[in-house]
Design an enzyme around this catalytic site. Structure first.
Site, mmCIF file in Angstrom:
data_model
loop_
_atom_site.group_PDB
_atom_site.id
_atom_site.type_symbol
_atom_site.label_atom_id
_atom_site.label_comp_id
_atom_site.label_asym_id
_atom_site.label_seq_id
_atom_site.Cartn_x
_atom_site.Cartn_y
_atom_site.Cartn_z
ATOM 1 N N LEU A 123 0.848 -1.192 0.000
ATOM 2 C CA LEU A 123 0.000 0.000 0.000
ATOM 3 C C LEU A 123 0.885 1.244 0.000
ATOM 4 O O LEU A 123 1.765 1.368 0.859
ATOM 5 C CB LEU A 123 -0.883 0.002 1.262
ATOM 6 C CG LEU A 123 -1.655 1.288 1.543
ATOM 7 C CD1 LEU A 123 -2.838 1.432 0.583
ATOM 8 C CD2 LEU A 123 -2.175 1.307 2.982
ATOM 9 N N PRO A 128 7.743 11.431 0.215
ATOM 10 C CA PRO A 128 8.863 12.078 0.915
ATOM 11 C C PRO A 128 8.442 13.355 1.667
ATOM 12 O O PRO A 128 8.927 13.612 2.766
ATOM 13 C CB PRO A 128 9.844 12.396 -0.216
ATOM 14 C CG PRO A 128 9.542 11.375 -1.277
ATOM 15 C CD PRO A 128 8.083 11.097 -1.180
ATOM 16 N N ALA A 130 5.124 14.119 2.365
ATOM 17 C CA ALA A 130 3.752 13.966 2.879
ATOM 18 C C ALA A 130 3.669 12.680 3.694
ATOM 19 O O ALA A 130 3.393 11.606 3.161
ATOM 20 C CB ALA A 130 2.752 13.941 1.724
ATOM 21 N N SER A 178 -7.727 17.364 -0.628
ATOM 22 C CA SER A 178 -8.087 15.989 -0.244
ATOM 23 C C SER A 178 -9.295 15.475 -1.040
ATOM 24 O O SER A 178 -9.512 14.270 -1.132
ATOM 25 C CB SER A 178 -8.374 15.913 1.261
ATOM 26 O OG SER A 178 -9.510 16.675 1.553
ATOM 27 N N GLU A 241 -6.452 -1.333 10.031
ATOM 28 C CA GLU A 241 -4.990 -1.491 9.953
ATOM 29 C C GLU A 241 -4.374 -1.289 11.326
ATOM 30 O O GLU A 241 -3.520 -2.068 11.759
ATOM 31 C CB GLU A 241 -4.388 -0.438 9.006
ATOM 32 C CG GLU A 241 -4.589 -0.727 7.538
ATOM 33 C CD GLU A 241 -4.441 0.522 6.685
ATOM 34 O OE1 GLU A 241 -5.130 0.597 5.662
ATOM 35 O OE2 GLU A 241 -3.653 1.428 7.059
ATOM 36 N N GLN A 343 17.436 -4.722 29.418
ATOM 37 C CA GLN A 343 18.049 -4.433 30.727
ATOM 38 C C GLN A 343 18.221 -5.724 31.535
ATOM 39 O O GLN A 343 19.253 -5.925 32.179
ATOM 40 C CB GLN A 343 17.156 -3.432 31.490
ATOM 41 C CG GLN A 343 17.820 -2.811 32.692
ATOM 42 C CD GLN A 343 19.005 -1.916 32.317
ATOM 43 O OE1 GLN A 343 19.121 -1.458 31.191
ATOM 44 N NE2 GLN A 343 19.910 -1.713 33.265
ATOM 45 N N GLY A 347 24.650 -6.936 29.731
ATOM 46 C CA GLY A 347 25.549 -6.771 28.569
ATOM 47 C C GLY A 347 25.160 -7.671 27.418
ATOM 48 O O GLY A 347 25.307 -7.303 26.247
ATOM 49 N N GLY A 371 0.659 5.885 11.234
ATOM 50 C CA GLY A 371 0.357 7.096 12.016
ATOM 51 C C GLY A 371 1.174 7.070 13.293
ATOM 52 O O GLY A 371 1.171 6.069 14.003
ATOM 53 N N SER A 373 2.685 8.101 17.170
ATOM 54 C CA SER A 373 2.047 8.251 18.491
ATOM 55 C C SER A 373 1.409 9.628 18.628
ATOM 56 O O SER A 373 0.327 9.771 19.203
ATOM 57 C CB SER A 373 3.088 8.097 19.606
ATOM 58 O OG SER A 373 3.493 6.762 19.692
#
Ligand SMILES: Cc1cc2nc3c(=O)[nH]c(=O)nc-3n(C[C@H](O)[C@H](O)[C@H](O)COP(=O)(O)OP(=O)(O)OC[C@H]3O[C@@H](n4cnc5c(N)ncnc54)[C@H](O)[C@@H]3O)c2cc1C
Length: 387
Positions: A123, A128, A130, A178, A241, A343, A347, A371, A373
Protein backbone atom coordinates in the site's frame (compact mmCIF):
# COMPACT_ATOMS: atom_id res chain seq x y z
CA UNK A 1 -19.00 -10.59 29.07
CA UNK A 2 -16.86 -13.41 27.77
CA UNK A 3 -13.11 -12.91 27.72
CA UNK A 4 -12.36 -16.27 26.07
CA UNK A 5 -11.37 -17.07 22.52
CA UNK A 6 -13.37 -19.89 21.00
CA UNK A 7 -11.85 -23.26 20.09
CA UNK A 8 -11.30 -22.37 16.42
CA UNK A 9 -9.59 -19.13 17.40
CA UNK A 10 -7.32 -20.96 19.88
CA UNK A 11 -6.44 -23.46 17.16
CA UNK A 12 -5.67 -20.72 14.65
CA UNK A 13 -3.34 -19.03 17.16
CA UNK A 14 -1.60 -22.29 18.00
CA UNK A 15 -1.18 -23.42 14.39
CA UNK A 16 0.21 -20.02 13.39
CA UNK A 17 2.68 -19.97 16.27
CA UNK A 18 3.83 -23.56 15.70
CA UNK A 19 4.41 -22.87 12.02
CA UNK A 20 6.32 -19.64 12.82
CA UNK A 21 8.54 -21.46 15.32
CA UNK A 22 9.28 -24.31 12.91
CA UNK A 23 9.61 -22.48 9.59
CA UNK A 24 10.51 -18.88 10.42
CA UNK A 25 12.47 -18.97 13.67
CA UNK A 26 15.46 -20.93 12.27
CA UNK A 27 15.80 -18.34 9.49
CA UNK A 28 15.53 -15.26 11.70
CA UNK A 29 19.21 -14.62 12.38
CA UNK A 30 20.03 -14.57 8.68
CA UNK A 31 16.84 -12.62 7.88
CA UNK A 32 17.85 -9.93 10.40
CA UNK A 33 21.59 -9.82 9.67
CA UNK A 34 21.12 -9.62 5.90
CA UNK A 35 17.76 -7.85 5.87
CA UNK A 36 16.62 -10.73 3.71
CA UNK A 37 12.96 -11.44 3.02
CA UNK A 38 12.52 -15.20 3.53
CA UNK A 39 11.88 -16.71 0.12
CA UNK A 40 8.54 -18.51 -0.12
CA UNK A 41 7.03 -16.83 2.97
CA UNK A 42 3.64 -16.11 1.40
CA UNK A 43 3.46 -19.50 -0.30
CA UNK A 44 3.94 -21.08 3.13
CA UNK A 45 1.37 -18.84 4.87
CA UNK A 46 -1.03 -19.67 2.02
CA UNK A 47 -0.80 -23.35 2.95
CA UNK A 48 -2.18 -22.39 6.38
CA UNK A 49 -4.86 -20.15 4.79
CA UNK A 50 -3.38 -17.11 6.55
CA UNK A 51 -3.19 -14.78 3.54
CA UNK A 52 -6.94 -14.45 3.21
CA UNK A 53 -8.13 -14.49 6.81
CA UNK A 54 -10.48 -11.52 6.29
CA UNK A 55 -11.10 -12.15 2.59
CA UNK A 56 -14.46 -13.61 1.56
CA UNK A 57 -14.66 -17.26 0.55
CA UNK A 58 -15.84 -16.10 -2.88
CA UNK A 59 -12.23 -14.93 -3.43
CA UNK A 60 -10.65 -18.05 -1.87
CA UNK A 61 -10.27 -16.40 1.55
CA UNK A 62 -11.21 -17.74 4.98
CA UNK A 63 -14.02 -15.20 5.51
CA UNK A 64 -13.07 -14.59 9.15
CA UNK A 65 -12.90 -11.39 11.17
CA UNK A 66 -10.35 -8.94 12.55
CA UNK A 67 -10.17 -10.86 15.83
CA UNK A 68 -8.77 -13.81 13.89
CA UNK A 69 -6.48 -11.48 11.93
CA UNK A 70 -5.15 -10.16 15.25
CA UNK A 71 -4.52 -13.70 16.51
CA UNK A 72 -2.45 -14.44 13.41
CA UNK A 73 -0.59 -11.10 13.68
CA UNK A 74 0.23 -11.70 17.35
CA UNK A 75 1.44 -15.24 16.83
CA UNK A 76 3.61 -14.36 13.84
CA UNK A 77 4.90 -11.40 15.86
CA UNK A 78 6.01 -13.69 18.68
CA UNK A 79 8.65 -14.96 16.28
CA UNK A 80 9.14 -11.91 14.03
CA UNK A 81 7.54 -8.49 14.21
CA UNK A 82 9.01 -7.80 10.77
CA UNK A 83 7.29 -10.72 9.04
CA UNK A 84 4.12 -10.08 11.00
CA UNK A 85 4.15 -6.53 9.61
CA UNK A 86 4.85 -7.81 6.11
CA UNK A 87 1.91 -10.20 6.39
CA UNK A 88 -0.28 -7.36 7.73
CA UNK A 89 0.69 -5.03 4.87
CA UNK A 90 -0.12 -7.72 2.32
CA UNK A 91 -3.48 -8.73 3.78
CA UNK A 92 -4.87 -5.78 5.69
CA UNK A 93 -3.28 -2.75 3.98
CA UNK A 94 -3.60 -4.14 0.45
CA UNK A 95 -6.01 -7.08 -0.03
CA UNK A 96 -8.55 -6.06 2.62
CA UNK A 97 -8.73 -2.50 1.27
CA UNK A 98 -9.25 -3.87 -2.24
CA UNK A 99 -12.04 -6.12 -0.95
CA UNK A 100 -13.80 -3.20 0.75
CA UNK A 101 -13.51 -0.68 -2.06
CA UNK A 102 -12.66 -2.10 -5.49
CA UNK A 103 -14.86 -3.17 -8.40
CA UNK A 104 -15.86 -6.82 -8.80
CA UNK A 105 -13.53 -7.02 -11.81
CA UNK A 106 -10.50 -5.92 -9.75
CA UNK A 107 -11.45 -8.23 -6.87
CA UNK A 108 -11.81 -11.22 -9.20
CA UNK A 109 -8.51 -10.40 -10.88
CA UNK A 110 -6.34 -9.90 -7.81
CA UNK A 111 -7.80 -11.24 -4.55
CA UNK A 112 -7.37 -14.98 -5.32
CA UNK A 113 -3.74 -14.32 -6.35
CA UNK A 114 -3.06 -12.39 -3.15
CA UNK A 115 -4.63 -15.17 -1.09
CA UNK A 116 -2.59 -17.88 -2.82
CA UNK A 117 0.65 -15.92 -2.43
CA UNK A 118 1.12 -15.74 -6.23
CA UNK A 119 1.15 -11.99 -5.72
CA UNK A 120 2.51 -9.98 -2.80
CA UNK A 121 0.63 -6.79 -2.03
CA UNK A 122 1.59 -3.38 -0.70
CA UNK A 123 0.00 0.00 0.00
CA UNK A 124 1.45 3.36 -1.02
CA UNK A 125 0.25 6.44 0.83
CA UNK A 126 3.38 8.08 2.27
CA UNK A 127 5.53 10.39 0.15
CA UNK A 128 8.86 12.08 0.92
CA UNK A 129 7.11 15.38 1.77
CA UNK A 130 3.75 13.97 2.88
CA UNK A 131 3.91 11.65 5.90
CA UNK A 132 1.59 12.51 8.78
CA UNK A 133 0.02 15.07 6.46
CA UNK A 134 -0.85 12.43 3.87
CA UNK A 135 -3.31 14.71 2.07
CA UNK A 136 -0.36 16.87 1.00
CA UNK A 137 0.67 14.12 -1.43
CA UNK A 138 2.09 15.36 -4.73
CA UNK A 139 1.81 12.29 -6.94
CA UNK A 140 -0.53 13.08 -9.82
CA UNK A 141 -2.64 10.93 -12.15
CA UNK A 142 -3.73 12.74 -15.32
CA UNK A 143 -6.45 11.22 -17.49
CA UNK A 144 -5.44 10.42 -21.05
CA UNK A 145 -8.13 8.48 -22.95
CA UNK A 146 -8.95 5.38 -20.95
CA UNK A 147 -5.70 5.55 -19.00
CA UNK A 148 -4.15 7.72 -16.31
CA UNK A 149 -0.57 8.94 -16.57
CA UNK A 150 1.02 8.84 -13.12
CA UNK A 151 4.05 10.87 -12.00
CA UNK A 152 5.45 11.20 -8.51
CA UNK A 153 6.91 9.13 -5.71
CA UNK A 154 6.09 7.17 -2.55
CA UNK A 155 8.35 6.20 0.32
CA UNK A 156 8.56 3.71 3.20
CA UNK A 157 6.32 1.24 1.37
CA UNK A 158 6.28 -2.12 3.13
CA UNK A 159 6.76 -5.10 0.78
CA UNK A 160 7.41 -2.90 -2.26
CA UNK A 161 10.83 -4.45 -3.07
CA UNK A 162 9.23 -7.90 -3.33
CA UNK A 163 5.64 -6.95 -4.21
CA UNK A 164 3.70 -7.49 -7.43
CA UNK A 165 0.65 -5.37 -6.65
CA UNK A 166 0.47 -1.84 -5.27
CA UNK A 167 -2.63 -0.04 -4.07
CA UNK A 168 -1.75 3.65 -4.20
CA UNK A 169 -3.16 7.15 -4.07
CA UNK A 170 -2.61 10.07 -6.42
CA UNK A 171 -4.11 13.49 -7.01
CA UNK A 172 -6.49 13.40 -9.97
CA UNK A 173 -7.59 16.99 -9.26
CA UNK A 174 -4.81 18.70 -7.29
CA UNK A 175 -6.77 21.96 -6.98
CA UNK A 176 -9.34 20.20 -4.81
CA UNK A 177 -6.82 19.03 -2.17
CA UNK A 178 -8.09 15.99 -0.24
CA UNK A 179 -11.22 15.96 -2.45
CA UNK A 180 -9.08 15.45 -5.53
CA UNK A 181 -7.42 12.17 -4.55
CA UNK A 182 -8.10 8.83 -6.27
CA UNK A 183 -6.99 5.27 -5.49
CA UNK A 184 -5.55 2.82 -8.03
CA UNK A 185 -4.06 -0.64 -8.17
CA UNK A 186 -1.06 -1.23 -10.38
CA UNK A 187 1.12 -4.22 -11.12
CA UNK A 188 4.71 -3.47 -10.24
CA UNK A 189 6.11 -4.59 -13.62
CA UNK A 190 4.26 -1.71 -15.32
CA UNK A 191 6.65 0.48 -17.38
CA UNK A 192 7.45 3.73 -15.52
CA UNK A 193 7.36 2.06 -12.08
CA UNK A 194 10.62 1.70 -10.15
CA UNK A 195 11.55 0.78 -6.60
CA UNK A 196 14.65 1.16 -4.41
CA UNK A 197 15.05 -0.73 -1.17
CA UNK A 198 15.46 1.32 2.02
CA UNK A 199 17.94 0.20 4.68
CA UNK A 200 16.54 0.19 8.24
CA UNK A 201 17.86 -0.56 11.72
CA UNK A 202 14.82 -2.62 12.64
CA UNK A 203 12.07 -4.65 10.98
CA UNK A 204 14.79 -6.25 8.90
CA UNK A 205 13.40 -8.94 6.63
CA UNK A 206 10.30 -6.84 6.01
CA UNK A 207 11.40 -5.13 2.81
CA UNK A 208 10.65 -1.40 2.61
CA UNK A 209 10.86 0.56 -0.62
CA UNK A 210 10.83 4.03 -2.12
CA UNK A 211 8.95 4.22 -5.39
CA UNK A 212 9.17 6.48 -8.42
CA UNK A 213 6.44 6.79 -11.03
CA UNK A 214 7.60 8.25 -14.33
CA UNK A 215 4.82 8.56 -16.92
CA UNK A 216 3.42 5.27 -15.60
CA UNK A 217 0.23 4.46 -17.51
CA UNK A 218 -2.56 2.87 -15.46
CA UNK A 219 -5.83 1.78 -17.12
CA UNK A 220 -8.86 3.69 -15.82
CA UNK A 221 -10.40 0.30 -14.97
CA UNK A 222 -7.70 -0.06 -12.27
CA UNK A 223 -9.18 2.79 -10.25
CA UNK A 224 -10.39 1.70 -6.81
CA UNK A 225 -13.60 3.48 -5.85
CA UNK A 226 -14.73 6.63 -7.58
CA UNK A 227 -12.61 9.38 -9.10
CA UNK A 228 -11.66 12.04 -6.52
CA UNK A 229 -13.17 9.94 -3.72
CA UNK A 230 -9.89 8.23 -2.83
CA UNK A 231 -9.84 9.86 0.57
CA UNK A 232 -12.79 7.66 1.56
CA UNK A 233 -10.88 4.56 0.46
CA UNK A 234 -7.81 5.74 2.35
CA UNK A 235 -9.56 6.54 5.64
CA UNK A 236 -11.83 3.47 5.47
CA UNK A 237 -8.87 1.16 6.02
CA UNK A 238 -6.91 3.05 8.66
CA UNK A 239 -8.79 1.84 11.75
CA UNK A 240 -8.66 -1.86 10.92
CA UNK A 241 -4.99 -1.49 9.95
CA UNK A 242 -4.22 0.07 13.31
CA UNK A 243 -6.02 -2.69 15.19
CA UNK A 244 -4.28 -5.55 13.38
CA UNK A 245 -0.86 -3.87 13.62
CA UNK A 246 -1.42 -3.46 17.40
CA UNK A 247 -1.56 -7.24 17.54
CA UNK A 248 1.84 -7.51 15.81
CA UNK A 249 3.24 -5.40 18.69
CA UNK A 250 1.57 -7.77 21.17
CA UNK A 251 3.58 -10.60 19.64
CA UNK A 252 6.83 -8.67 20.10
CA UNK A 253 5.97 -7.98 23.75
CA UNK A 254 5.26 -11.63 24.35
CA UNK A 255 8.54 -12.65 22.74
CA UNK A 256 10.50 -10.18 24.88
CA UNK A 257 8.69 -11.37 28.00
CA UNK A 258 9.25 -15.07 27.30
CA UNK A 259 12.96 -14.52 26.63
CA UNK A 260 13.32 -12.39 29.78
CA UNK A 261 11.57 -14.84 32.11
CA UNK A 262 13.76 -17.67 30.80
CA UNK A 263 16.92 -15.59 31.22
CA UNK A 264 15.94 -14.44 34.73
CA UNK A 265 15.71 -18.11 35.71
CA UNK A 266 18.97 -19.16 34.07
CA UNK A 267 21.34 -16.25 34.74
CA UNK A 268 23.13 -16.48 38.08
CA UNK A 269 24.75 -13.55 39.86
CA UNK A 270 25.70 -13.39 43.55
CA UNK A 271 25.07 -17.14 43.64
CA UNK A 272 21.40 -16.83 42.76
CA UNK A 273 19.25 -16.63 39.60
CA UNK A 274 18.72 -12.93 38.86
CA UNK A 275 14.96 -13.67 38.91
CA UNK A 276 15.27 -13.86 42.70
CA UNK A 277 16.17 -10.17 42.92
CA UNK A 278 13.09 -8.10 43.56
CA UNK A 279 14.10 -5.33 41.20
CA UNK A 280 14.21 -7.86 38.33
CA UNK A 281 10.88 -9.31 39.49
CA UNK A 282 9.41 -5.80 39.34
CA UNK A 283 10.49 -5.47 35.72
CA UNK A 284 8.93 -8.83 34.84
CA UNK A 285 5.70 -7.88 36.60
CA UNK A 286 5.60 -4.54 34.77
CA UNK A 287 6.21 -6.27 31.43
CA UNK A 288 3.33 -8.62 32.11
CA UNK A 289 0.99 -5.72 33.01
CA UNK A 290 1.98 -3.80 29.87
CA UNK A 291 1.24 -6.86 27.75
CA UNK A 292 -2.09 -7.68 29.40
CA UNK A 293 -3.34 -4.07 29.14
CA UNK A 294 -2.34 -3.88 25.49
CA UNK A 295 -3.79 -7.30 24.75
CA UNK A 296 -7.22 -6.51 26.09
CA UNK A 297 -7.45 -3.12 24.44
CA UNK A 298 -6.36 -4.63 21.10
CA UNK A 299 -8.78 -7.56 21.23
CA UNK A 300 -11.54 -5.28 22.49
CA UNK A 301 -10.96 -3.09 19.43
CA UNK A 302 -11.00 -6.16 17.14
CA UNK A 303 -14.18 -7.47 18.76
CA UNK A 304 -15.72 -4.00 18.48
CA UNK A 305 -15.02 -3.66 14.76
CA UNK A 306 -16.09 -7.25 14.07
CA UNK A 307 -19.48 -6.31 15.53
CA UNK A 308 -19.95 -3.27 13.31
CA UNK A 309 -21.78 -3.41 10.00
CA UNK A 310 -19.99 -0.29 8.81
CA UNK A 311 -16.33 -0.90 9.60
CA UNK A 312 -14.97 2.22 7.91
CA UNK A 313 -14.35 4.26 11.05
CA UNK A 314 -12.59 7.59 10.49
CA UNK A 315 -13.35 11.07 11.76
CA UNK A 316 -16.43 11.29 13.99
CA UNK A 317 -16.61 7.60 14.93
CA UNK A 318 -15.84 5.80 18.17
CA UNK A 319 -13.92 3.25 16.12
CA UNK A 320 -11.36 5.93 15.20
CA UNK A 321 -10.68 6.62 18.88
CA UNK A 322 -10.62 2.95 19.92
CA UNK A 323 -8.29 1.88 17.08
CA UNK A 324 -5.91 4.79 17.74
CA UNK A 325 -5.91 3.97 21.48
CA UNK A 326 -5.21 0.29 20.79
CA UNK A 327 -2.12 0.96 18.68
CA UNK A 328 -0.90 3.88 20.81
CA UNK A 329 -1.02 1.74 23.92
CA UNK A 330 0.36 -1.42 22.29
CA UNK A 331 3.25 0.36 20.57
CA UNK A 332 4.47 2.41 23.54
CA UNK A 333 4.09 -0.61 25.83
CA UNK A 334 6.01 -2.69 23.31
CA UNK A 335 9.01 -0.34 23.35
CA UNK A 336 9.03 -0.27 27.17
CA UNK A 337 8.72 -4.05 27.46
CA UNK A 338 11.63 -4.54 25.04
CA UNK A 339 13.74 -1.92 26.86
CA UNK A 340 13.13 -3.78 30.14
CA UNK A 341 13.98 -7.04 28.40
CA UNK A 342 17.33 -5.71 27.18
CA UNK A 343 18.05 -4.43 30.73
CA UNK A 344 17.34 -7.86 32.22
CA UNK A 345 19.85 -9.38 29.80
CA UNK A 346 22.51 -6.85 30.91
CA UNK A 347 25.55 -6.77 28.57
CA UNK A 348 24.23 -9.78 26.67
CA UNK A 349 21.13 -7.75 25.85
CA UNK A 350 23.36 -5.27 24.07
CA UNK A 351 25.14 -7.99 22.12
CA UNK A 352 23.85 -8.89 18.68
CA UNK A 353 24.17 -12.55 19.61
CA UNK A 354 20.94 -12.54 21.63
CA UNK A 355 17.60 -11.89 19.89
CA UNK A 356 16.23 -9.59 22.61
CA UNK A 357 17.86 -6.56 20.91
CA UNK A 358 16.14 -7.43 17.62
CA UNK A 359 12.77 -7.13 19.32
CA UNK A 360 13.71 -3.69 20.67
CA UNK A 361 14.84 -2.50 17.21
CA UNK A 362 11.58 -3.80 15.72
CA UNK A 363 9.41 -2.39 18.52
CA UNK A 364 10.25 1.26 17.86
CA UNK A 365 8.58 1.10 14.45
CA UNK A 366 5.16 0.57 16.01
CA UNK A 367 5.31 4.12 17.41
CA UNK A 368 5.90 5.47 13.87
CA UNK A 369 4.17 3.33 11.21
CA UNK A 370 0.40 3.57 10.55
CA UNK A 371 0.36 7.10 12.02
CA UNK A 372 2.77 8.19 14.74
CA UNK A 373 2.05 8.25 18.49
CA UNK A 374 1.58 12.02 18.23
CA UNK A 375 -1.04 11.68 15.48
CA UNK A 376 -2.82 8.88 17.40
CA UNK A 377 -3.07 11.18 20.45
CA UNK A 378 -4.49 13.94 18.24
CA UNK A 379 -7.15 11.51 16.94
CA UNK A 380 -8.12 10.33 20.42
CA UNK A 381 -8.33 13.88 21.78
CA UNK A 382 -10.30 15.05 18.73
CA UNK A 383 -12.89 12.33 19.29
CA UNK A 384 -13.02 12.95 23.07
CA UNK A 385 -13.63 16.64 22.49
CA UNK A 386 -16.22 16.00 19.77
CA UNK A 387 -19.63 17.23 20.87
C1 LIG B 1 9.31 0.57 8.33
C2 LIG B 1 8.20 1.45 7.85
C3 LIG B 1 7.15 0.91 7.12
C4 LIG B 1 6.16 1.73 6.61
N1 LIG B 1 5.18 1.18 5.80
C5 LIG B 1 4.35 2.02 5.12
C6 LIG B 1 3.49 1.49 4.09
O1 LIG B 1 3.43 0.28 3.85
N2 LIG B 1 2.74 2.37 3.39
C7 LIG B 1 2.76 3.72 3.61
O2 LIG B 1 2.07 4.45 2.92
N3 LIG B 1 3.56 4.24 4.58
C8 LIG B 1 4.36 3.43 5.33
N4 LIG B 1 5.21 3.96 6.29
C9 LIG B 1 5.23 5.40 6.51
C10 LIG B 1 4.66 5.83 7.86
O3 LIG B 1 3.27 5.70 7.87
C11 LIG B 1 5.15 7.28 8.09
O4 LIG B 1 6.54 7.20 8.35
C12 LIG B 1 4.41 7.96 9.21
O5 LIG B 1 3.07 8.20 8.87
C13 LIG B 1 5.07 9.29 9.61
O6 LIG B 1 5.34 10.08 8.50
P1 LIG B 1 6.82 10.71 8.33
O7 LIG B 1 7.80 9.61 8.49
O8 LIG B 1 6.85 11.51 7.09
O9 LIG B 1 6.99 11.68 9.59
P2 LIG B 1 6.47 13.21 9.71
O10 LIG B 1 5.04 13.30 9.36
O11 LIG B 1 7.43 14.09 8.99
O12 LIG B 1 6.62 13.44 11.28
C14 LIG B 1 7.85 13.76 11.93
C15 LIG B 1 7.52 13.98 13.41
O13 LIG B 1 6.62 15.09 13.55
C16 LIG B 1 5.46 14.66 14.26
N5 LIG B 1 4.28 15.36 13.76
C17 LIG B 1 3.86 15.49 12.48
N6 LIG B 1 2.71 16.18 12.42
C18 LIG B 1 2.38 16.48 13.71
C19 LIG B 1 1.30 17.18 14.32
N7 LIG B 1 0.28 17.69 13.61
N8 LIG B 1 1.30 17.32 15.68
C20 LIG B 1 2.30 16.79 16.42
N9 LIG B 1 3.36 16.13 15.90
C21 LIG B 1 3.39 15.97 14.56
C22 LIG B 1 5.37 13.17 14.01
O14 LIG B 1 4.59 12.53 15.01
C23 LIG B 1 6.85 12.78 14.05
O15 LIG B 1 7.26 12.63 15.38
C24 LIG B 1 6.17 3.13 6.88
C25 LIG B 1 7.21 3.68 7.65
C26 LIG B 1 8.22 2.86 8.12
C27 LIG B 1 9.34 3.50 8.92
Amino acid sequence: MDFKFNQEQEMLAETTYKWAVNWLEPKMQEVDEEDKFPEGFFKETAKLDLNGITIDEEYEGAGLGYTEACLVAENLGRVSSALSMTWGAHLILCADNIQSNASKEIKDKYLPKLVSGDMIGCLGITEPDAGSDAMAMRTTAVKDGDEYVVNGSKTFITNAPVGQLLLFYAKTDPEKGSRGISAFVVETDTPGYSCNKIDKFGMRGSPTGELAFNDMRVPASQMVGEENKGVHVLTSGLCTERIVLSACALGTMRAAMDLSVKYARERYQFGRPIGEFQIIQQKLADMYCHYERAKWLTYYAAWYVDGLTDKRGGKGTDLDKIAAAAILNASESCTQVCLDGVQIFGGYGYSLEYPIQRHLRDAKLWEIGAGTSEIRRLIIARELLRT
